[in-house]
Design a protein around this motif. Structure first.
Motif, mmCIF file in Angstrom:
data_model
loop_
_atom_site.group_PDB
_atom_site.id
_atom_site.type_symbol
_atom_site.label_atom_id
_atom_site.label_comp_id
_atom_site.label_asym_id
_atom_site.label_seq_id
_atom_site.Cartn_x
_atom_site.Cartn_y
_atom_site.Cartn_z
ATOM 1 N N ILE A 154 0.827 -1.199 0.000
ATOM 2 C CA ILE A 154 0.000 0.000 0.000
ATOM 3 C C ILE A 154 0.868 1.258 0.000
ATOM 4 N N VAL A 155 1.931 1.250 0.802
ATOM 5 C CA VAL A 155 2.834 2.404 0.831
ATOM 6 C C VAL A 155 3.434 2.642 -0.550
ATOM 7 N N VAL A 156 3.924 1.584 -1.191
ATOM 8 C CA VAL A 156 4.526 1.719 -2.523
ATOM 9 C C VAL A 156 3.505 2.238 -3.526
ATOM 10 N N ALA A 157 2.272 1.736 -3.453
ATOM 11 C CA ALA A 157 1.231 2.176 -4.381
ATOM 12 C C ALA A 157 0.949 3.668 -4.223
ATOM 13 N N VAL A 158 0.822 4.123 -2.978
ATOM 14 C CA VAL A 158 0.543 5.545 -2.739
ATOM 15 C C VAL A 158 1.729 6.402 -3.169
ATOM 16 N N GLN A 159 2.941 5.942 -2.895
ATOM 17 C CA GLN A 159 4.124 6.696 -3.316
ATOM 18 C C GLN A 159 4.169 6.846 -4.840
ATOM 19 N N GLU A 160 3.915 5.763 -5.554
ATOM 20 C CA GLU A 160 3.915 5.821 -7.026
ATOM 21 C C GLU A 160 2.846 6.789 -7.516
ATOM 22 N N LEU A 161 1.679 6.723 -6.909
ATOM 23 C CA LEU A 161 0.569 7.586 -7.314
ATOM 24 C C LEU A 161 0.912 9.058 -7.081
ATOM 25 N N VAL A 162 1.460 9.377 -5.915
ATOM 26 C CA VAL A 162 1.811 10.759 -5.596
ATOM 27 C C VAL A 162 2.899 11.264 -6.535
ATOM 28 N N ARG A 163 3.889 10.440 -6.810
ATOM 29 C CA ARG A 163 4.958 10.857 -7.735
ATOM 30 C C ARG A 163 4.397 11.160 -9.121
ATOM 31 N N GLU A 164 3.504 10.305 -9.591
ATOM 32 C CA GLU A 164 2.911 10.527 -10.913
ATOM 33 C C GLU A 164 2.160 11.849 -10.956
ATOM 34 N N MET A 165 1.376 12.129 -9.940
ATOM 35 C CA MET A 165 0.605 13.371 -9.929
ATOM 36 C C MET A 165 1.527 14.576 -9.753
ATOM 37 N N GLY A 166 2.597 14.412 -8.975
ATOM 38 C CA GLY A 166 3.559 15.495 -8.821
ATOM 39 C C GLY A 166 4.252 15.822 -10.132
ATOM 40 N N GLN A 167 4.572 14.783 -10.906
ATOM 41 C CA GLN A 167 5.218 14.993 -12.206
ATOM 42 C C GLN A 167 4.295 15.699 -13.193
ATOM 43 N N ARG A 168 3.001 15.608 -12.940
ATOM 44 C CA ARG A 168 2.033 16.306 -13.797
ATOM 45 C C ARG A 168 1.818 17.749 -13.348
ATOM 46 N N GLY A 169 2.538 18.154 -12.295
ATOM 47 C CA GLY A 169 2.461 19.536 -11.843
ATOM 48 C C GLY A 169 1.292 19.859 -10.948
ATOM 49 N N LEU A 170 0.652 18.838 -10.379
ATOM 50 C CA LEU A 170 -0.492 19.094 -9.513
ATOM 51 C C LEU A 170 -0.024 19.617 -8.155
ATOM 52 N N ASP A 171 -0.839 20.466 -7.538
ATOM 53 C CA ASP A 171 -0.483 20.982 -6.219
ATOM 54 C C ASP A 171 -0.945 20.002 -5.138
ATOM 55 N N ALA A 172 -0.641 20.322 -3.877
ATOM 56 C CA ALA A 172 -0.910 19.407 -2.776
ATOM 57 C C ALA A 172 -2.390 19.058 -2.668
ATOM 58 N N GLU A 173 -3.264 20.071 -2.835
ATOM 59 C CA GLU A 173 -4.692 19.828 -2.716
ATOM 60 C C GLU A 173 -5.190 18.910 -3.826
ATOM 61 N N GLN A 174 -4.696 19.125 -5.034
ATOM 62 C CA GLN A 174 -5.098 18.277 -6.158
ATOM 63 C C GLN A 174 -4.594 16.847 -5.977
ATOM 64 N N ILE A 175 -3.378 16.730 -5.446
ATOM 65 C CA ILE A 175 -2.835 15.396 -5.190
ATOM 66 C C ILE A 175 -3.673 14.672 -4.138
ATOM 67 N N ALA A 176 -4.026 15.399 -3.077
ATOM 68 C CA ALA A 176 -4.851 14.796 -2.029
ATOM 69 C C ALA A 176 -6.183 14.312 -2.605
ATOM 70 N N ASP A 177 -6.804 15.124 -3.456
ATOM 71 C CA ASP A 177 -8.077 14.744 -4.065
ATOM 72 C C ASP A 177 -7.909 13.541 -4.990
ATOM 73 N N GLY A 178 -6.701 13.393 -5.552
ATOM 74 C CA GLY A 178 -6.454 12.306 -6.502
ATOM 75 C C GLY A 178 -6.164 10.968 -5.864
ATOM 76 N N ILE A 179 -5.982 10.972 -4.534
ATOM 77 C CA ILE A 179 -5.707 9.711 -3.842
ATOM 78 C C ILE A 179 -7.049 9.068 -3.492
ATOM 79 N N THR A 180 -7.531 8.222 -4.377
ATOM 80 C CA THR A 180 -8.826 7.566 -4.216
ATOM 81 C C THR A 180 -8.623 6.050 -4.138
ATOM 82 N N ILE A 181 -9.663 5.361 -3.758
ATOM 83 C CA ILE A 181 -9.608 3.896 -3.711
ATOM 84 C C ILE A 181 -9.254 3.341 -5.082
ATOM 85 N N GLU A 182 -9.894 3.892 -6.106
ATOM 86 C CA GLU A 182 -9.651 3.391 -7.460
ATOM 87 C C GLU A 182 -8.224 3.672 -7.904
ATOM 88 N N ALA A 183 -7.715 4.873 -7.591
ATOM 89 C CA ALA A 183 -6.363 5.238 -8.016
ATOM 90 C C ALA A 183 -5.312 4.388 -7.311
#
Length: 252
Positions: A154-183
């Motif tokens: 689970i930690v690795v999955a969330v880390q990968e997800l956050v890195r991907e969204m960070g590379q897309r230039g999303l801010d902290a709030e957008q990243i938080a919103d993007g952390i969903t069960i499906e993602a």
């Protein structure tokens, strides 16, 4: 009076008939526990216990094929197991590699599930070469969980997800919103696969120990006292019969 062997075969056939017309698991998880205790009880070495356990995996998969179960995840080495003595781990790494080669030679699609960085470099390379040349000829797919821990996954999955969204230039709030069960599900080791319907654990232990921690939220569990090398087809059929008798409401 019929002998025990005859009664056993009659019972096994009856169980198989009961399962012939009912929905069976489409993803089966197995915690193959008890190899060392089986070895101790049998007067065998720890390595022999692990080898007998590995041999049981191949046999177990044939039982799954007979019933058209399409996906099996087998937990061969946990993250916690890495604390075992170096000599035992060295033997385990060899057994894991031998098992993967045996299964790919048999035509199974084999996927490593877990952190293969825990394996020695030469073992990873040997596995990589084998997977690149493997020819899949069977319907059953196999996940071998190696160096696997549910929390770590689970930690690795969330880390990968956050890195991907960070590379897309999303801010902290957008990243938080993007952390969903499906993602998060799309970044697990089992991404693209159904969650397990049934998880079997041998050796009498009645806990998951973190196995498929995220994916098992709606799984059914079946525990038995038998050590994994002694697990029989009749035990497997009993597990499936019990599974089919349960009413799965998924919280509804």
């Amino acid at each position: 009076m019929a002998d025990d062997g005859v009664l056993y075969r009659v019972y096994e056939r009856r169980l198989a008939r009961e399962l012939a017309s009912v929905p069976l698991p489409q993803h089966l998880g197995v915690i193959v526990d008890g190899n060392r205790r089986w070895a101790k009880a049998s007067g065998a070495s720890t390595e022999e216990g692990h080898r007998q356990g590995a041999a049981k995996i191949a046999e177990f998969l044939t039982w799954c094929e007979e019933l058209s179960i399409p996906l099996v995840t087998v937990w061969m080495l946990s993250h916690d197991n890495l604390r075992r003595p170096a000599e035992e781990l060295e033997a385990l790494f060899g057994i894991i590699t031998d098992t993967l080669e045996e299964l790919t030679d048999a035509g199974y699609e084999v996927r490593l599930t877990g952190n293969d960085d825990v394996l020695p470099a030469e073992v990873r390379e040997r596995i990589r070469r084998r997977q690149e040349t493997a020819q899949v000829t069977r319907e059953l797919a196999v996940n071998l969980a190696i160096g696997y821990g549910g929390r770590e996954e689970i930690v690795v999955a969330v880390q990968e997800l956050v890195r991907e969204m960070g590379q897309r230039g999303l801010d902290a709030e957008q990243i938080a919103d993007g952390i969903t069960i499906e993602a998060i599900g799309e970044h697990l080791y089992t991404r693209g696969q159904p969650d397990p319907d049934l998880i079997i654990r041998t050796s009498g232990e009645q806990r998951l120990s973190g196995f498929l921690l995220w994916q098992s939220v709606h799984s059914e569990f079946w525990f038995c006292e038998t050590y994994w090398p002694g697990f029989r087809r009749v035990d497997f059929l009993r597990a499936l019969r019990d599974f089919c008798k349960r009413e799965r409401r998924f919280g509804a």
